[in-house]
Design an enzyme around this catalytic site. Structure first.
Site, PDB file in Angstrom:
ATOM      1  N   GLY A  36       0.798  -1.224   0.000  1.00 21.41           N
ATOM      2  CA  GLY A  36       0.000   0.000   0.000  1.00 21.41           C
ATOM      3  C   GLY A  36       0.831   1.274   0.000  1.00 21.41           C
ATOM      4  N   GLY A  37       0.120   2.383   0.108  1.00 23.35           N
ATOM      5  CA  GLY A  37       0.763   3.690   0.095  1.00 23.35           C
ATOM      6  C   GLY A  37       1.756   3.854   1.232  1.00 23.35           C
ATOM      7  CG  ASN A 144      -6.249   5.895  11.172  1.00 19.18           C
ATOM      8  OD1 ASN A 144      -6.076   5.975  12.385  1.00 19.18           O
ATOM      9  ND2 ASN A 144      -5.576   6.627  10.288  1.00 19.18           N
ATOM     10  CG  ASP A 175      -0.858  11.893  16.036  1.00 16.33           C
ATOM     11  OD1 ASP A 175      -1.303  12.393  14.994  1.00 16.33           O
ATOM     12  OD2 ASP A 175      -1.320  10.847  16.545  1.00 16.33           O
ATOM     13  CG  HIS A 202      -3.824   8.497  15.133  1.00  9.80           C
ATOM     14  ND1 HIS A 202      -2.944   9.515  14.796  1.00  9.80           N
ATOM     15  CD2 HIS A 202      -4.224   7.973  13.961  1.00  9.80           C
ATOM     16  CE1 HIS A 202      -2.826   9.578  13.477  1.00  9.80           C
ATOM     17  NE2 HIS A 202      -3.595   8.652  12.949  1.00  9.80           N
TER      18      HIS A 202
HETATM   19  P1  NAI Z   1      -3.535   2.048   0.905  1.00  8.16           P
HETATM   20  O1  NAI Z   1      -4.928   1.798   0.452  1.00  8.16           O
HETATM   21  O2  NAI Z   1      -2.613   2.772   0.009  1.00  8.16           O
HETATM   22  O3  NAI Z   1      -2.855   0.681   1.318  1.00  8.16           O
HETATM   23  C1  NAI Z   1      -3.488  -0.265   2.117  1.00  8.16           C
HETATM   24  C2  NAI Z   1      -2.987  -1.634   1.731  1.00  8.16           C
HETATM   25  O4  NAI Z   1      -3.663  -2.581   2.571  1.00  8.16           O
HETATM   26  C3  NAI Z   1      -3.288  -2.021   0.269  1.00  8.16           C
HETATM   27  O5  NAI Z   1      -2.141  -2.462  -0.377  1.00  8.16           O
HETATM   28  C4  NAI Z   1      -4.320  -3.128   0.409  1.00  8.16           C
HETATM   29  O6  NAI Z   1      -4.236  -4.121  -0.603  1.00  8.16           O
HETATM   30  C5  NAI Z   1      -3.936  -3.705   1.766  1.00  8.16           C
HETATM   31  N1  NAI Z   1      -5.002  -4.523   2.333  1.00  8.16           N
HETATM   32  C6  NAI Z   1      -6.338  -4.379   2.242  1.00  8.16           C
HETATM   33  N2  NAI Z   1      -6.959  -5.392   2.849  1.00  8.16           N
HETATM   34  C7  NAI Z   1      -6.004  -6.187   3.359  1.00  8.16           C
HETATM   35  C8  NAI Z   1      -6.014  -7.400   4.082  1.00  8.16           C
HETATM   36  N3  NAI Z   1      -7.162  -7.994   4.431  1.00  8.16           N
HETATM   37  N4  NAI Z   1      -4.836  -7.938   4.429  1.00  8.16           N
HETATM   38  C9  NAI Z   1      -3.666  -7.346   4.089  1.00  8.16           C
HETATM   39  N5  NAI Z   1      -3.595  -6.209   3.390  1.00  8.16           N
HETATM   40  C10 NAI Z   1      -4.749  -5.642   3.031  1.00  8.16           C
HETATM   41  O7  NAI Z   1      -3.669   2.831   2.322  1.00  8.16           O
HETATM   42  P2  NAI Z   1      -2.500   3.586   3.123  1.00  8.16           P
HETATM   43  O8  NAI Z   1      -2.453   5.002   2.725  1.00  8.16           O
HETATM   44  O9  NAI Z   1      -1.277   2.767   3.079  1.00  8.16           O
HETATM   45  O10 NAI Z   1      -3.126   3.554   4.611  1.00  8.16           O
HETATM   46  C11 NAI Z   1      -3.266   2.349   5.318  1.00  8.16           C
HETATM   47  C12 NAI Z   1      -3.939   2.576   6.669  1.00  8.16           C
HETATM   48  O11 NAI Z   1      -3.110   3.358   7.522  1.00  8.16           O
HETATM   49  C13 NAI Z   1      -5.260   3.318   6.584  1.00  8.16           C
HETATM   50  O12 NAI Z   1      -6.193   2.719   7.449  1.00  8.16           O
HETATM   51  C14 NAI Z   1      -4.914   4.697   7.069  1.00  8.16           C
HETATM   52  O13 NAI Z   1      -6.024   5.387   7.599  1.00  8.16           O
HETATM   53  C15 NAI Z   1      -3.900   4.384   8.126  1.00  8.16           C
HETATM   54  N6  NAI Z   1      -3.051   5.500   8.531  1.00  8.16           N
HETATM   55  C16 NAI Z   1      -2.661   5.559   9.838  1.00  8.16           C
HETATM   56  C17 NAI Z   1      -1.877   6.586  10.300  1.00  8.16           C
HETATM   57  C18 NAI Z   1      -1.458   6.624  11.720  1.00  8.16           C
HETATM   58  O14 NAI Z   1      -0.889   7.635  12.143  1.00  8.16           O
HETATM   59  N7  NAI Z   1      -1.648   5.592  12.516  1.00  8.16           N
HETATM   60  C19 NAI Z   1      -1.446   7.671   9.403  1.00  8.16           C
HETATM   61  C20 NAI Z   1      -1.839   7.491   8.041  1.00  8.16           C
HETATM   62  C21 NAI Z   1      -2.641   6.451   7.640  1.00  8.16           C
END
Ligand code: NAI
Length: 338
Positions: A36-37, A144, A175, A202
């Site tokens: 993912g991202g 999240n 944060d 968070h």
């Molecule tokens: P993204 O959509 O770019 O990547 C998420 C990845 O998770 C994708 O590659 C997807 O295929 C994978 N995925 C989906 N279902 C899955 C499963 N059952 N098993 C394994 N992998 C699976 O999203 P991004 O930007 O990487 O964000 C991921 C999460 O992190 C989001 O929930 C976001 O809100 C959270 N986040 C948390 C932060 C924090 O400070 N704790 C800060 C920024 C984002």
């Protein structure tokens, strides 16, 4: 890719006695959501971490490409890719640390809680795998809404009889990273010299920067406090809006996740005085989970530090934070118990 994809990123021609040992004293780390991202830059940065000897990349899509790519980096960690749920158990077996950035991110206008319906189920499934395959691993949960996904993980582990509050940490490091950056900007300092404790949780008002406890000691005007508190609490939304529908923070998050994971690994190694903020099982307030400074050691969280003296502004913020946090925690608990 073949159905049963597993890739070690090598031709199999390596001579046994010449094999890179990959820092045999290092730790085994799995990243779930690795394509993912956040997952991709996180994977790259973990491959560069000398404390890591084995890196398992798991996702439901695109792990073959990411694994092939990352495995060409000439650093010590051996990289293996795992694709789809049928390979989850293999991905998790033997891991010391599991980092979870799996799930959907926000789009403009969404709160982190809007992600609950999708991400709650993903986190539940992944944590069931952890209970079964590496119940002693340290878990860094990024997905999240962290304020609810950490309670979900705890409930899953309790059901399986593997819950150890010392080993489950919600990642709130971004944060802190943002707070350090924004405070340094206001003070005209190098952000590396600044340390801002950020407690609570968070999401929005649950993100509580303790500006009265900034290192180096300093004072702010009320205008600066209002500006900084608002910017730190809404830093994520700032990125979501700038990315205009294409995602939320990924690069700064990957940086923060690695900073935090590295602290966990240094703790596991036995380094003294490793202290970071994280959202953990806690007795610091009446809530069962709360983010505050924690000491990281050989078994995970060794000590959860109290909040220290708060000023009036922070005490009011704390009450607001606790109200929202209580509801988010309950929502996570109910999701698993229902
Ligand atoms: P993204 O959509 O770019 O990547 C998420 C990845 O998770 C994708 O590659 C997807 O295929 C994978 N995925 C989906 N279902 C899955 C499963 N059952 N098993 C394994 N992998 C699976 O999203 P991004 O930007 O990487 O964000 C991921 C999460 O992190 C989001 O929930 C976001 O809100 C959270 N986040 C948390 C932060 C924090 O400070 N704790 C800060 C920024 C984002």
């Amino acid at each position: 890719p073949p159905n049963n994809f597993q890739m070690e990123g090598s031709s199999g021609l390596g001579r046994a006695n010449c094999r890179a040992k990959g820092g045999s004293a290092g730790f085994k780390v799995a990243i779930l959501g690795a394509a993912g991202g956040i997952g991709q830059p996180l994977t790259m940065l973990m491959k560069m971490n000398p404390l890591v000897s084995v890196l398992h990349l798991y996702d439901v899509v695109n792990t073959p490409g990411v694994t092939a790519d990352i495995s060409h980096m000439d650093t010590g960690a051996v990289v293996r890719g795992f694709l789809g749920q049928q390979q989850l158990e293999e991905a998790l077996t033997g891991m010391d640390l599991v980092i979870i950035p799996a799930g959907v991110p926000r789009k403009p206008g969404m709160t982190r809680d809007d992600l609950f319906n999708i991400n709650a189920g993903i986190v539940k499934t992944l944590c069931e795998g952890i209970s079964k395959c590496c119940p002693k691993a340290i878990v860094n949960l990024i997905s999240n809404p962290v304020n609810s996904t950490v309670p979900i993980a705890a409930e899953v582990f309790k059901k399986a009889g593997t819950f150890d509050p010392k080993r489950l940490l919600g990642v709130t490091m971004l944060d802190v990273v943002r707070a350090n950056t924004f405070v340094a900007e206001v003070l005209g300092l190098d952000p590396r010299e600044v340390d801002v404790p950020v407690v609570g949780g968070h999401a929005g008002v649950t993100i509580l920067p303790l500006l009265s406890q900034v290192t180096p000691p300093c004072s702010f005007t009320q205008k600066e406090i209002d500006y900084l508190t608002d910017r730190i609490q809404n830093g994520g939304t700032e990125v979501v809006e700038a990315k205009a529908g294409t995602g939320s923070a990924t690069l700064s998050m990957a940086y923060a996740a690695v900073k935090f994971a590295d602290a966990c690994l240094r703790g596991l190694r036995g380094d003294a005085s490793v202290v970071e903020c994280a959202f953990v099982a806690s007795h610091v307030t009446e809530l069962p989970f709360f983010a505050s400074k924690v000491k990281l050691g050989r078994f995970g969280v060794e000590e959860v530090y109290p909040l220290g003296p708060l000023n009036e502004f922070e005490r009011i913020g704390l009450e607001k934070a606790k109200k929202e946090l209580a509801a988010s925690i309950q929502k996570g608990v109910s999701f698993v118990r229902k």
